[in-house]
Scaffold this active site. Sequence first.
Site, PDB file in Angstrom:
ATOM      1  N   TYR A 104      -3.620  16.859  -6.218  1.00  0.00           N
ATOM      2  CA  TYR A 104      -3.375  15.968  -7.363  1.00  0.00           C
ATOM      3  C   TYR A 104      -2.486  16.683  -8.381  1.00  0.00           C
ATOM      4  O   TYR A 104      -1.441  16.161  -8.784  1.00  0.00           O
ATOM      5  CB  TYR A 104      -4.703  15.545  -7.991  1.00  0.00           C
ATOM      6  CG  TYR A 104      -4.533  14.566  -9.126  1.00  0.00           C
ATOM      7  CD1 TYR A 104      -4.165  13.251  -8.885  1.00  0.00           C
ATOM      8  CD2 TYR A 104      -4.721  14.959 -10.453  1.00  0.00           C
ATOM      9  CE1 TYR A 104      -3.987  12.345  -9.938  1.00  0.00           C
ATOM     10  CE2 TYR A 104      -4.551  14.068 -11.503  1.00  0.00           C
ATOM     11  CZ  TYR A 104      -4.188  12.758 -11.234  1.00  0.00           C
ATOM     12  OH  TYR A 104      -4.007  11.873 -12.271  1.00  0.00           O
ATOM     13  N   LYS A 116       1.450  15.719  -9.247  1.00  0.00           N
ATOM     14  CA  LYS A 116       1.831  15.312 -10.596  1.00  0.00           C
ATOM     15  C   LYS A 116       2.901  16.252 -11.158  1.00  0.00           C
ATOM     16  O   LYS A 116       3.750  15.854 -11.933  1.00  0.00           O
ATOM     17  CB  LYS A 116       0.597  15.271 -11.505  1.00  0.00           C
ATOM     18  CG  LYS A 116      -0.383  14.162 -11.136  1.00  0.00           C
ATOM     19  CD  LYS A 116       0.270  12.806 -11.258  1.00  0.00           C
ATOM     20  CE  LYS A 116      -0.638  11.657 -10.919  1.00  0.00           C
ATOM     21  NZ  LYS A 116       0.014  10.354 -11.010  1.00  0.00           N
ATOM     22  N   ASP A 133       0.852  -1.193   0.000  1.00  0.00           N
ATOM     23  CA  ASP A 133       0.000   0.000   0.000  1.00  0.00           C
ATOM     24  C   ASP A 133       0.890   1.246   0.000  1.00  0.00           C
ATOM     25  O   ASP A 133       1.605   1.498   0.979  1.00  0.00           O
ATOM     26  CB  ASP A 133      -0.920  -0.016   1.234  1.00  0.00           C
ATOM     27  CG  ASP A 133      -1.894   1.136   1.204  1.00  0.00           C
ATOM     28  OD1 ASP A 133      -1.688   2.081   0.396  1.00  0.00           O
ATOM     29  OD2 ASP A 133      -2.867   1.116   1.972  1.00  0.00           O
ATOM     30  N   SER A 174       0.499  13.430 -15.163  1.00  0.00           N
ATOM     31  CA  SER A 174      -0.839  13.714 -15.694  1.00  0.00           C
ATOM     32  C   SER A 174      -0.809  15.081 -16.378  1.00  0.00           C
ATOM     33  O   SER A 174       0.040  15.924 -16.069  1.00  0.00           O
ATOM     34  CB  SER A 174      -1.839  13.763 -14.540  1.00  0.00           C
ATOM     35  OG  SER A 174      -3.025  14.405 -14.947  1.00  0.00           O
TER      36      SER A 174
HETATM   37  N1  LIG Z   1      -7.114   7.504 -16.036  1.00  0.00           N
HETATM   38  C1  LIG Z   1      -6.807   8.722 -16.385  1.00  0.00           C
HETATM   39  O1  LIG Z   1      -7.607   9.418 -17.041  1.00  0.00           O
HETATM   40  C2  LIG Z   1      -5.479   9.304 -16.001  1.00  0.00           C
HETATM   41  C3  LIG Z   1      -5.116  10.537 -16.553  1.00  0.00           C
HETATM   42  C4  LIG Z   1      -3.893  11.089 -16.218  1.00  0.00           C
HETATM   43  C5  LIG Z   1      -3.039  10.421 -15.376  1.00  0.00           C
HETATM   44  N2  LIG Z   1      -3.392   9.234 -14.838  1.00  0.00           N
HETATM   45  C6  LIG Z   1      -2.453   8.577 -13.919  1.00  0.00           C
HETATM   46  O2  LIG Z   1      -2.213   7.252 -14.344  1.00  0.00           O
HETATM   47  C7  LIG Z   1      -1.948   6.432 -13.212  1.00  0.00           C
HETATM   48  C8  LIG Z   1      -2.842   5.213 -13.257  1.00  0.00           C
HETATM   49  O3  LIG Z   1      -4.184   5.637 -13.274  1.00  0.00           O
HETATM   50  P1  LIG Z   1      -5.364   4.659 -13.668  1.00  0.00           P
HETATM   51  O4  LIG Z   1      -6.420   5.494 -14.243  1.00  0.00           O
HETATM   52  O5  LIG Z   1      -4.834   3.508 -14.444  1.00  0.00           O
HETATM   53  O6  LIG Z   1      -5.838   4.175 -12.216  1.00  0.00           O
HETATM   54  P2  LIG Z   1      -6.752   2.945 -11.788  1.00  0.00           P
HETATM   55  O7  LIG Z   1      -7.441   2.341 -12.962  1.00  0.00           O
HETATM   56  O8  LIG Z   1      -7.572   3.428 -10.651  1.00  0.00           O
HETATM   57  O9  LIG Z   1      -5.692   1.867 -11.250  1.00  0.00           O
HETATM   58  C9  LIG Z   1      -4.923   2.187 -10.138  1.00  0.00           C
HETATM   59  C10 LIG Z   1      -3.977   1.057  -9.813  1.00  0.00           C
HETATM   60  O10 LIG Z   1      -3.177   1.487  -8.723  1.00  0.00           O
HETATM   61  C11 LIG Z   1      -3.381   0.653  -7.600  1.00  0.00           C
HETATM   62  N3  LIG Z   1      -3.406   1.453  -6.395  1.00  0.00           N
HETATM   63  C12 LIG Z   1      -4.229   2.494  -6.116  1.00  0.00           C
HETATM   64  N4  LIG Z   1      -3.928   2.995  -4.911  1.00  0.00           N
HETATM   65  C13 LIG Z   1      -2.906   2.252  -4.430  1.00  0.00           C
HETATM   66  C14 LIG Z   1      -2.146   2.288  -3.248  1.00  0.00           C
HETATM   67  N5  LIG Z   1      -2.395   3.166  -2.273  1.00  0.00           N
HETATM   68  N6  LIG Z   1      -1.160   1.383  -3.081  1.00  0.00           N
HETATM   69  C15 LIG Z   1      -0.902   0.467  -4.028  1.00  0.00           C
HETATM   70  N7  LIG Z   1      -1.571   0.376  -5.185  1.00  0.00           N
HETATM   71  C16 LIG Z   1      -2.567   1.277  -5.381  1.00  0.00           C
HETATM   72  C17 LIG Z   1      -4.727  -0.012  -7.844  1.00  0.00           C
HETATM   73  O11 LIG Z   1      -4.748  -1.246  -7.131  1.00  0.00           O
HETATM   74  P3  LIG Z   1      -6.060  -1.666  -6.305  1.00  0.00           P
HETATM   75  O12 LIG Z   1      -7.131  -1.867  -7.334  1.00  0.00           O
HETATM   76  O13 LIG Z   1      -5.645  -2.877  -5.601  1.00  0.00           O
HETATM   77  O14 LIG Z   1      -6.379  -0.526  -5.411  1.00  0.00           O
HETATM   78  C18 LIG Z   1      -4.690  -0.197  -9.348  1.00  0.00           C
HETATM   79  O15 LIG Z   1      -3.893  -1.305  -9.697  1.00  0.00           O
HETATM   80  C19 LIG Z   1      -2.169   7.323 -11.996  1.00  0.00           C
HETATM   81  O16 LIG Z   1      -0.926   7.772 -11.525  1.00  0.00           O
HETATM   82  C20 LIG Z   1      -2.998   8.462 -12.515  1.00  0.00           C
HETATM   83  O17 LIG Z   1      -2.798   9.637 -11.784  1.00  0.00           O
HETATM   84  C21 LIG Z   1      -4.592   8.660 -15.133  1.00  0.00           C
END
Ligand SMILES: NC(=O)c1ccc[n+]([C@@H]2O[C@H](COP(=O)([O-])OP(=O)(O)OC[C@H]3O[C@@H](n4cnc5c(N)ncnc54)[C@H](OP(=O)(O)O)[C@@H]3O)[C@@H](O)[C@H]2O)c1
Length: 315
Positions: free
Chosen positions: A206, A210, A110, A193
């Site tokens: 956030y 980032k 975590d 991001s």
């Molecule tokens: N999606 C977008 O539109 C977007 C845009 C810009 C940037 N990003 C960045 O891309 C990255 C991934 O985003 P995503 O959209 O793919 O997120 P996501 O679908 O919510 O997936 C998050 C992943 O991180 C794990 N996680 C979350 N909190 C955690 C913690 N405290 N400790 C360990 N593992 C943790 C989750 O595991 P569990 O399921 O076990 O919690 C899951 O595997 C992030 O850094 C986000 O800021 C995303």
Amino acid sequence: MEWSDAWSIILFILGYLFLALIALRLLASLYRIVAPYLLCPRRNLHARAGARWAVITGATDGIGKAYAFELAEQKFDIFLVSRTASKLVTTKTEILEKFPGVKVEMCAFDFTVPTFEDYQPLLNELASIDVGILVNNVGMAIDCPEKLYEVEGGGEALARISTCNTLPVIILSSAVLEQMVKRKAGVIINISSMAALNEMAYWNVYSAGKKFMLHLSNILRQEYSVHGITVQCVTPGGVSTKLKIVDGAEFFEPSATKFVKSALRTVGIVDNTTGYFAHQIMSEMVGLMPHCLSNRLFAIFNRKLRESIHAKRNQ
Ligand SMILES: NC(=O)c1ccc[n+]([C@@H]2O[C@H](COP(=O)([O-])OP(=O)(O)OC[C@H]3O[C@@H](n4cnc5c(N)ncnc54)[C@H](OP(=O)(O)O)[C@@H]3O)[C@@H](O)[C@H]2O)c1
């Protein structure tokens, strides 16, 4: 020559210089939109990595999971790090079914933990493998854009989000860089991001976290490129995952797989990128605006988004 003629010539030259500067800026934007995705040949990732293991944080969902699958397809062994043990087992099984030739290891962790001591078991595991690629992907967002002290979960949520979005990139990069420097090869990919590119009102911690990632990536590149290490920072716009809260058009909001295929292609070509053609167009357009104007527009958009989320919740 009369004074008025001299002034005319100076103004004429200044006008041309100004137009030339604008043209150069537009050309640079066009290059960043087109070259990494369509023109430049893909770089050899194995040569850059110099070792077979790829470590991905937040690897059981969304963008992190897509990196794990893409890197497994490119014949890297995969080390998954994420919070939920059962999701790690599922992801490991899925990767092995699809790519039986690769090795997959995992560690439940975590990243909201705030102390270095908590990291020790994970760091011990990473020390036992040759890490060629580290994808610092894990990240948490606030559930709804809010002013700082109104963020849901209060100070506790702010602390957890900030810790998760800033500490892992420092501790894990520092741990793997030591072995990468000895090998004179390695790739670090930091998933920031588009929220890092502006001071986004209502996304406070956030956006700031980032931005920290982007800033640190630029510094690490200066410190370690001389040792053969590639540091890339990816600043995506919307990607269709659990995390995003704004629904966008499909062209601007790809699936995680589509996004990662595109972003991985740019490693070694561009240091900082949105990772995706359509996101790059958005980013370049925003970048052409005066910063105070884009900040203002984002603030208005985010306030409206906040109101619409509140209205939906109250229905
Ligand atoms: N999606 C977008 O539109 C977007 C845009 C810009 C940037 N990003 C960045 O891309 C990255 C991934 O985003 P995503 O959209 O793919 O997120 P996501 O679908 O919510 O997936 C998050 C992943 O991180 C794990 N996680 C979350 N909190 C955690 C913690 N405290 N400790 C360990 N593992 C943790 C989750 O595991 P569990 O399921 O076990 O919690 C899951 O595997 C992030 O850094 C986000 O800021 C995303």
